[in-house]
Design a protein around this motif. Structure first.
Motif, PDB file in Angstrom:
ATOM      1  N   VAL A 182       5.924  -3.435  -8.358  1.00 35.37           N
ATOM      2  CA  VAL A 182       5.485  -4.099  -7.122  1.00 35.37           C
ATOM      3  C   VAL A 182       4.744  -5.385  -7.455  1.00 35.37           C
ATOM      4  O   VAL A 182       4.960  -6.431  -6.834  1.00 35.37           O
ATOM      5  CB  VAL A 182       4.604  -3.154  -6.262  1.00 35.37           C
ATOM      6  N   LEU A 183       3.884  -5.323  -8.467  1.00 33.56           N
ATOM      7  CA  LEU A 183       3.123  -6.500  -8.902  1.00 33.56           C
ATOM      8  C   LEU A 183       4.053  -7.604  -9.394  1.00 33.56           C
ATOM      9  O   LEU A 183       3.886  -8.780  -9.045  1.00 33.56           O
ATOM     10  CB  LEU A 183       2.134  -6.092  -9.996  1.00 33.56           C
ATOM     11  N   THR A 203      -5.448  -1.997  -8.012  1.00 32.77           N
ATOM     12  CA  THR A 203      -4.924  -0.629  -8.054  1.00 32.77           C
ATOM     13  C   THR A 203      -4.477  -0.278  -9.465  1.00 32.77           C
ATOM     14  O   THR A 203      -4.704   0.842  -9.943  1.00 32.77           O
ATOM     15  CB  THR A 203      -3.741  -0.477  -7.067  1.00 32.77           C
ATOM     16  N   LEU A 204      -3.867  -1.251 -10.136  1.00 35.31           N
ATOM     17  CA  LEU A 204      -3.447  -1.056 -11.523  1.00 35.31           C
ATOM     18  C   LEU A 204      -4.651  -0.783 -12.421  1.00 35.31           C
ATOM     19  O   LEU A 204      -4.597   0.072 -13.303  1.00 35.31           O
ATOM     20  CB  LEU A 204      -2.678  -2.294 -12.004  1.00 35.31           C
ATOM     21  N   VAL A 205      -5.738  -1.487 -12.182  1.00 34.41           N
ATOM     22  CA  VAL A 205      -6.980  -1.284 -12.941  1.00 34.41           C
ATOM     23  C   VAL A 205      -7.497   0.142 -12.745  1.00 34.41           C
ATOM     24  O   VAL A 205      -7.946   0.795 -13.693  1.00 34.41           O
ATOM     25  CB  VAL A 205      -8.070  -2.317 -12.537  1.00 34.41           C
ATOM     26  N   VAL A 206      -7.417   0.637 -11.512  1.00 34.69           N
ATOM     27  CA  VAL A 206      -7.866   2.011 -11.210  1.00 34.69           C
ATOM     28  C   VAL A 206      -7.043   3.019 -11.999  1.00 34.69           C
ATOM     29  O   VAL A 206      -7.585   3.988 -12.555  1.00 34.69           O
ATOM     30  CB  VAL A 206      -7.779   2.294  -9.684  1.00 34.69           C
ATOM     31  N   GLU A 239       0.831  -1.217   0.000  1.00 34.82           N
ATOM     32  CA  GLU A 239       0.000   0.000   0.000  1.00 34.82           C
ATOM     33  C   GLU A 239       0.860   1.259   0.000  1.00 34.82           C
ATOM     34  O   GLU A 239       0.590   2.201  -0.737  1.00 34.82           O
ATOM     35  CB  GLU A 239      -0.933   0.013   1.210  1.00 34.82           C
ATOM     36  N   VAL A 240       1.892   1.263   0.848  1.00 28.20           N
ATOM     37  CA  VAL A 240       2.792   2.428   0.929  1.00 28.20           C
ATOM     38  C   VAL A 240       3.529   2.622  -0.394  1.00 28.20           C
ATOM     39  O   VAL A 240       3.727   3.749  -0.852  1.00 28.20           O
ATOM     40  CB  VAL A 240       3.794   2.257   2.106  1.00 28.20           C
ATOM     41  N   SER A 241       3.918   1.500  -1.031  1.00 28.85           N
ATOM     42  CA  SER A 241       4.683   1.569  -2.280  1.00 28.85           C
ATOM     43  C   SER A 241       3.852   2.101  -3.447  1.00 28.85           C
ATOM     44  O   SER A 241       4.340   2.888  -4.253  1.00 28.85           O
ATOM     45  CB  SER A 241       5.227   0.196  -2.656  1.00 28.85           C
ATOM     46  N   ILE A 242       2.581   1.662  -3.539  1.00 29.66           N
ATOM     47  CA  ILE A 242       1.807   1.987  -4.750  1.00 29.66           C
ATOM     48  C   ILE A 242       0.847   3.171  -4.595  1.00 29.66           C
ATOM     49  O   ILE A 242       0.415   3.734  -5.587  1.00 29.66           O
ATOM     50  CB  ILE A 242       1.032   0.751  -5.269  1.00 29.66           C
ATOM     51  N   LYS A 243       0.555   3.545  -3.346  1.00 26.86           N
ATOM     52  CA  LYS A 243      -0.407   4.639  -3.154  1.00 26.86           C
ATOM     53  C   LYS A 243       0.204   5.959  -3.592  1.00 26.86           C
ATOM     54  O   LYS A 243       1.218   6.397  -3.074  1.00 26.86           O
ATOM     55  CB  LYS A 243      -0.842   4.718  -1.696  1.00 26.86           C
ATOM     56  N   GLY A 244      -0.436   6.591  -4.567  1.00 30.14           N
ATOM     57  CA  GLY A 244       0.031   7.886  -5.067  1.00 30.14           C
ATOM     58  C   GLY A 244       1.299   7.807  -5.903  1.00 30.14           C
ATOM     59  O   GLY A 244       1.880   8.826  -6.258  1.00 30.14           O
ATOM     60  N   SER A 245       1.749   6.578  -6.219  1.00 32.23           N
ATOM     61  CA  SER A 245       2.968   6.406  -7.029  1.00 32.23           C
ATOM     62  C   SER A 245       2.610   6.330  -8.507  1.00 32.23           C
ATOM     63  O   SER A 245       1.466   6.047  -8.861  1.00 32.23           O
ATOM     64  CB  SER A 245       3.690   5.117  -6.628  1.00 32.23           C
TER      65      SER A 245
END
Length: 197
Positions: free
Chosen positions: A63-64, A135-138, A49-55
């Motif tokens: 990350v995936l 998250t990638l879909v979003v 979550e920390v890695s991908i949020k807002g990245s």
């Protein structure tokens, strides 16, 4: 003292130890795995979550990929440990080859380690990679409408599923064929963190 009296004493000690246990071994093992799974899921989820949020999008993809590689690697290691025999490492251990004793220990605990690597770490990575895929879909859906979102959702899920299941199927062959090399390599790697006795 004769052997019979010594054996009786040992048996009595074992019986007393068995009585002292508050719960059966299978139950304590299951509860331990439950606690380990919960802890690792919290840690992995937090890091993801920390890695991908807002990245940016590429961070989410990296990350995936890392989660998929970890999932496949742990599954391959579990298969290698379960199928490997200890005999080959006994000779190496007697020659004091670094990592051989640890390899014997890994093989002796194959069932538990296989469960931890394949079921605990592997499944957690699978679940979290699904969340990272969402998250990638979003990210992709932000560029288009609902049709793009639907296509992206199906596409990302299909790619993650195919890579996970297909990757495990491909790597299982190598895990079984090169089980000794994989187990010995991992055993040698673990000696960097904890020395053999």
């Amino acid at each position: 003292m004769d052997d019979d009296s010594l054996n009786k004493k040992e048996r009595n000690k074992k019986k007393k130890k068995a009585k002292k246990r508050l719960m059966p071994e299978w139950l304590s093992w299951g509860l331990g795995v439950l606690l380990l799974s919960f802890t690792l899921t919290v840690i992995f989820s937090f890091i993801t979550e920390v890695s991908i949020k807002g990245s940016p999008l590429y961070i989410c993809i990296i990350v995936l990929i890392v989660l998929l590689i970890l999932n496949l690697g742990c599954d391959m290691l579990a298969n290698a440990i379960i199928t490997c025999q200890t005999e080959v490492f006994h000779a190496m251990a007697s020659n004091k080859i670094k990592g051989a004793k640890r390899a014997v220990t890994l093989c002796r605990n194959a069932t538990k380690l296989g469960s931890i690597f394949a079921d605990v770490i592997g499944d957690i990575c699978g679940i979290i990679s699904g969340a990272a895929g969402a998250t990638l879909v979003v990210y992709i859906a932000a560029e288009g409408g609902t049709t793009i979102e639907l296509i992206a959702s199906i596409g990302v899920s299909a790619v993650i599923g195919a890579m996970t299941v297909g990757g495990k199927a491909l790597l299982k062959h190598f895990a079984i064929k090169y089980n000794k090399q994989i187990v010995f390599g991992f055993a040698k790697f673990t000696t960097l963190f904890k020395k053999e006795k």
